[in-house]
Design an enzyme around this catalytic site. Sequence first.
Site: not given
Ligand SMILES: Cc1ncc(COP(=O)(O)O)c(C=O)c1O
Length: 429
Positions: A20, A148, A249, A278
């Site tokens: 970013y 997100y 998620d 993560k």
């Molecule tokens: C809730 C959530 N989903 C998906 C992602 C995307 O993961 P990545 O950065 O490993 O593609 C993130 C990343 O911050 C996240 O916080």
Amino acid sequence: MNKKQTIDLDFDRQHIWHPYTSMTQPLPVYPVTHTQDNKIFLQSSECLIDGMASWWSAIHGYGHPVLKAAMHQQVDTMSHVMFGGITHQPAIDLCKKLVAITPNNLEKVFLADSGSVAVEVAIKMALQYWLSQGVTGKQKLMTPLKGYHGDTFAATSVCDPINSMHSLYSGFLPEHVFVPAPESQFGQQFNQQEAAQLSDYFVKHHKEVAAFIIEPIVQNAGGMNFYHPEYLQAVRQLCNDYDVLLICDEIATGFGRTGKMFAVEHSQVEPDIMCIGKALTGGTMTLSATLTTAKIAIGISEGEAGVLMHGPTFMGNPLACAVASASIDLLVEQDWAKQIAELNHALESLTQCSGLPQVKNVRILGGIGVVELTRVIDVEKIQRFFISQGVWIRPFGKLIYLMPPYISSEQDINTLCNAIYDAITGDHY
Ligand SMILES: Cc1ncc(COP(=O)(O)O)c(C=O)c1O
């Protein structure tokens, strides 16, 4: 790289994109030579206490001997082999563990290479499931504002439209149904009107909606919103009532961070599809997974395509699987619940910021602490101050937040919290 080698910052600035940021006016980057435990070492020889766990991932800190040993052992045997037509024990061991620790109904695992890709796979699962049932009209997703889910296009399409600049890609991004962000806060009273409002959206849109996608309990990069568990319960109920799948998620919240192994447990909700990533490998390698139920997996497999249409090159990477298995074992052996309770207690020190006029709100949940300010933060300025205080914290928008490695000492958490207080009171932002 050897620790003494000089990092070529000129080349970095000329040629390398960072997250970013701009190529012509990039924010400063700090050259790091090595990391250990909860410390980041800069080339300029400062040692920083890490408050970010490398974006939720390094839960055991850096250079943990158990994780290093697991990787060394796996490198000596097999770093990678394709997953098409081949299987291996590291993937099997990891998936057994994932099936055991995730909600009971989730038993089929798709291994992918990043959080965003896990979300792409989850969306494909939902779309393919309904097609397999002969339902062709369910081509959209429903999701709350302030969410997100990643930066690939399908994931971006369900992120908050303003935060993720949907306008840049309008005409290309699919349009989904956005519902208001959860408002009732964790630990406070649940406003039943939120459930009624959600119900209106389901009544109106369920025929076109394949799945509702949501970050359970904590909306992370979209605003660090800690919301009421009953909101998620209401979503689960409405999904059941209106034949909409629920995708949770857990990429940021999974593996203990919110005080439960998975945040869905705060609501005692079982999702139909769940994404993790993560912290999965303890912050050592990129790996993610999408889990689902037998019903959905069998539906997809018996549908027209007969297969789930996804298969990345590094799917099931043995090295990542081996270290993920070791990380999960470590989590359990080290009593993660106790670690998070201690971290939570130490993070209470952030409440010293509560009464400040510059502060809108301080909130703490599990191993996450957030100070929300009344104005947008100058990231470059505040980071310069934080470095001078020996801490690594990277705020965004109006939010300064901490999600340190679980191994952090109370003293180090105090140093992080005090640096935040001093940054605010000294107007270093
Ligand atoms: C809730 C959530 N989903 C998906 C992602 C995307 O993961 P990545 O950065 O490993 O593609 C993130 C990343 O911050 C996240 O916080």
